[in-house]
Design a protein around this motif. Structure first.
Motif, short mmCIF file in Angstrom:
data_model
loop_
_atom_site.label_atom_id
_atom_site.label_comp_id
_atom_site.label_asym_id
_atom_site.label_seq_id
_atom_site.Cartn_x
_atom_site.Cartn_y
_atom_site.Cartn_z
N ASP A 92 -28.17 66.12 -9.46
CA ASP A 92 -28.28 66.35 -8.03
C ASP A 92 -28.72 67.79 -7.74
OD1 ASP A 92 -27.52 63.75 -7.52
OD2 ASP A 92 -25.42 64.25 -7.09
N ASP A 93 -28.16 68.76 -8.46
CA ASP A 93 -28.55 70.15 -8.26
C ASP A 93 -30.03 70.36 -8.58
OD1 ASP A 93 -25.95 70.74 -7.53
OD2 ASP A 93 -25.41 71.59 -9.50
N THR A 94 -30.50 69.76 -9.66
CA THR A 94 -31.90 69.88 -10.05
C THR A 94 -32.80 69.21 -9.02
OG1 THR A 94 -31.24 69.85 -12.37
CG2 THR A 94 -33.55 69.40 -11.90
N GLU A 95 -32.39 68.05 -8.53
CA GLU A 95 -33.17 67.34 -7.52
C GLU A 95 -33.27 68.16 -6.23
OE1 GLU A 95 -33.47 62.78 -5.89
OE2 GLU A 95 -31.47 63.64 -6.16
N GLU A 96 -32.18 68.79 -5.82
CA GLU A 96 -32.20 69.64 -4.63
C GLU A 96 -33.14 70.83 -4.81
OE1 GLU A 96 -28.15 70.69 -3.80
OE2 GLU A 96 -27.60 68.65 -3.30
N ASP A 97 -33.15 71.43 -6.02
CA ASP A 97 -34.04 72.54 -6.30
C ASP A 97 -35.50 72.11 -6.21
OD1 ASP A 97 -31.88 74.21 -6.69
OD2 ASP A 97 -31.94 74.07 -8.90
N VAL A 98 -35.80 70.95 -6.76
CA VAL A 98 -37.18 70.44 -6.72
C VAL A 98 -37.59 70.16 -5.28
CG1 VAL A 98 -38.64 68.47 -7.36
CG2 VAL A 98 -37.15 69.53 -9.07
N MET A 99 -36.72 69.56 -4.49
CA MET A 99 -37.04 69.27 -3.08
C MET A 99 -37.28 70.57 -2.30
SD MET A 99 -37.24 66.05 -2.96
CE MET A 99 -37.30 65.69 -1.22
N GLU A 100 -36.49 71.59 -2.58
CA GLU A 100 -36.65 72.89 -1.91
C GLU A 100 -38.00 73.51 -2.27
OE1 GLU A 100 -35.68 75.89 0.64
OE2 GLU A 100 -34.44 74.13 0.25
N GLN A 101 -38.38 73.42 -3.53
CA GLN A 101 -39.67 73.97 -3.97
C GLN A 101 -40.82 73.20 -3.33
OE1 GLN A 101 -39.60 73.83 -8.23
NE2 GLN A 101 -38.09 75.50 -8.40
N LEU A 102 -40.70 71.88 -3.21
CA LEU A 102 -41.74 71.08 -2.55
C LEU A 102 -41.87 71.46 -1.07
CD1 LEU A 102 -41.20 67.52 -4.06
CD2 LEU A 102 -43.21 68.97 -4.31
N LYS A 103 -40.75 71.67 -0.42
CA LYS A 103 -40.76 72.04 1.00
C LYS A 103 -41.45 73.39 1.19
CE LYS A 103 -37.61 72.72 4.87
NZ LYS A 103 -36.21 72.75 5.31
N GLU A 104 -41.14 74.34 0.33
CA GLU A 104 -41.77 75.66 0.42
C GLU A 104 -43.27 75.57 0.15
OE1 GLU A 104 -39.62 78.13 -2.30
OE2 GLU A 104 -37.81 78.11 -1.07
N ALA A 105 -43.67 74.74 -0.80
CA ALA A 105 -45.09 74.59 -1.12
C ALA A 105 -45.84 73.95 0.06
CB ALA A 105 -45.26 73.74 -2.38
N ARG A 106 -45.23 72.97 0.72
CA ARG A 106 -45.88 72.34 1.89
C ARG A 106 -46.03 73.33 3.04
NH1 ARG A 106 -42.27 66.98 1.51
NH2 ARG A 106 -43.43 65.94 -0.14
N GLU A 107 -45.00 74.14 3.28
CA GLU A 107 -45.07 75.13 4.35
C GLU A 107 -46.16 76.16 4.06
OE1 GLU A 107 -41.16 76.77 4.74
OE2 GLU A 107 -40.33 74.95 5.65
N LYS A 108 -46.29 76.55 2.80
CA LYS A 108 -47.32 77.51 2.42
C LYS A 108 -48.71 76.92 2.62
CE LYS A 108 -48.62 80.51 -1.40
NZ LYS A 108 -48.36 80.90 -2.79
N GLN A 109 -48.89 75.63 2.30
CA GLN A 109 -50.18 74.97 2.50
C GLN A 109 -50.52 74.89 3.98
OE1 GLN A 109 -49.85 71.17 0.53
NE2 GLN A 109 -50.93 71.90 -1.31
N LYS A 110 -49.52 74.61 4.83
CA LYS A 110 -49.76 74.51 6.27
C LYS A 110 -50.19 75.86 6.82
CE LYS A 110 -46.64 70.68 7.39
NZ LYS A 110 -45.43 70.28 8.11
N GLU A 111 -49.55 76.93 6.35
CA GLU A 111 -49.91 78.27 6.83
C GLU A 111 -51.33 78.64 6.41
OE1 GLU A 111 -46.98 81.08 5.54
OE2 GLU A 111 -45.38 80.12 6.67
N GLU A 112 -51.73 78.26 5.21
CA GLU A 112 -53.07 78.56 4.74
C GLU A 112 -54.12 77.71 5.45
OE1 GLU A 112 -52.89 77.98 0.52
OE2 GLU A 112 -51.80 79.86 0.19
N ALA A 113 -53.74 76.54 5.91
CA ALA A 113 -54.69 75.64 6.56
C ALA A 113 -54.88 75.94 8.04
CB ALA A 113 -54.22 74.19 6.39
N LYS A 114 -53.98 76.73 8.65
CA LYS A 114 -54.11 77.06 10.09
C LYS A 114 -55.32 77.97 10.30
CE LYS A 114 -49.27 76.83 11.45
NZ LYS A 114 -48.14 77.62 11.97
N PRO A 115 -56.04 77.73 11.43
CA PRO A 115 -57.17 78.61 11.74
C PRO A 115 -56.65 79.99 12.14
CG PRO A 115 -56.88 76.98 13.46
CD PRO A 115 -55.90 76.67 12.38
#
Length: 123
Positions: A92-115
Motif C-alpha cells: 500500500d505504501d509503494t502504491e501510494e508513492d507511485v500514485m503521488e509520482q503520477l499525479k506530480e507528472a500529470r501536473e507538470k505536463q499540464k503546466e508545460e502544455a499551457k500557452p
C-alpha cells in the motif's frame, strides 16, 4: 520374494528391527535416537542428528506453548497473518508513492502544455 521396480532377481529381505527401549521411546525423539543407535552412526553424524533432535524439541515446545503462528499458502509463498499484514502495508505504501509520482507528472505536463500568458511571439 521380489519387489517390482527394485531390480531383476533381487530378493527383498526384511530385516528385523531390534527394539531399543529408552525412557522416551514412545515419542518421535526416542524413535529417532533409537534409529541412530541401530544404524551405527559415525561420530560426525551424531552432531547432525543431535542438531535435528534439538530443533525438533524446540518446535515441540513452541507448539505446546502456543508460540507458533498459522501459515497460509499464497501462490509460491507462505505467509503468517503478521507477515501478510506487513506485506500488504508495504504494498500500500509503494502504491501510494507511485500514485503521488503520477499525479506530480500529470501536473507538470499540464503546466508545460499551457500557452504562455505573456503572449510571446517570435518575430
Amino acid at each position: 520374494m521380489a519387489i517390482a521396480g527394485v531390480g531383476r532377481n533381487l530378493p527383498y529381505q526384511q530385516k528385523a528391527c531390534q527394539d531399543n527401549k529408552s525412557t522416551d521411546s514412545s515419542s518421535f525423539l526416542g524413535e529417532l535416537s533409537g534409529a541412530v543407535k541401530r544404524a551405527g552412526v559415525k561420530e560426525e553424524d551424531k552432531t547432525a542428528s543431535s542438531e535435528i533432535r534439538s530443533k525438533i524439541q524446540e518446535l515441540q515446545e513452541k507448539i505446546l506453548k502456543g508460540e507458533t503462528q498459522q501459515s497460509f499458502q499464497i501462490g509460491a509463498s507462505s505467509f503468517t497473518i503478521k507477515e501478510w499484514e506487513r506485506f500488504l502495508n508495504r504494498f500500500d505504501d509503494t502504491e501510494e508513492d507511485v500514485m503521488e509520482q503520477l499525479k506530480e507528472a500529470r501536473e507538470k505536463q499540464k503546466e508545460e502544455a499551457k500557452p504562455d500568458p505573456a503572449g510571446d511571439t517570435a518575430v
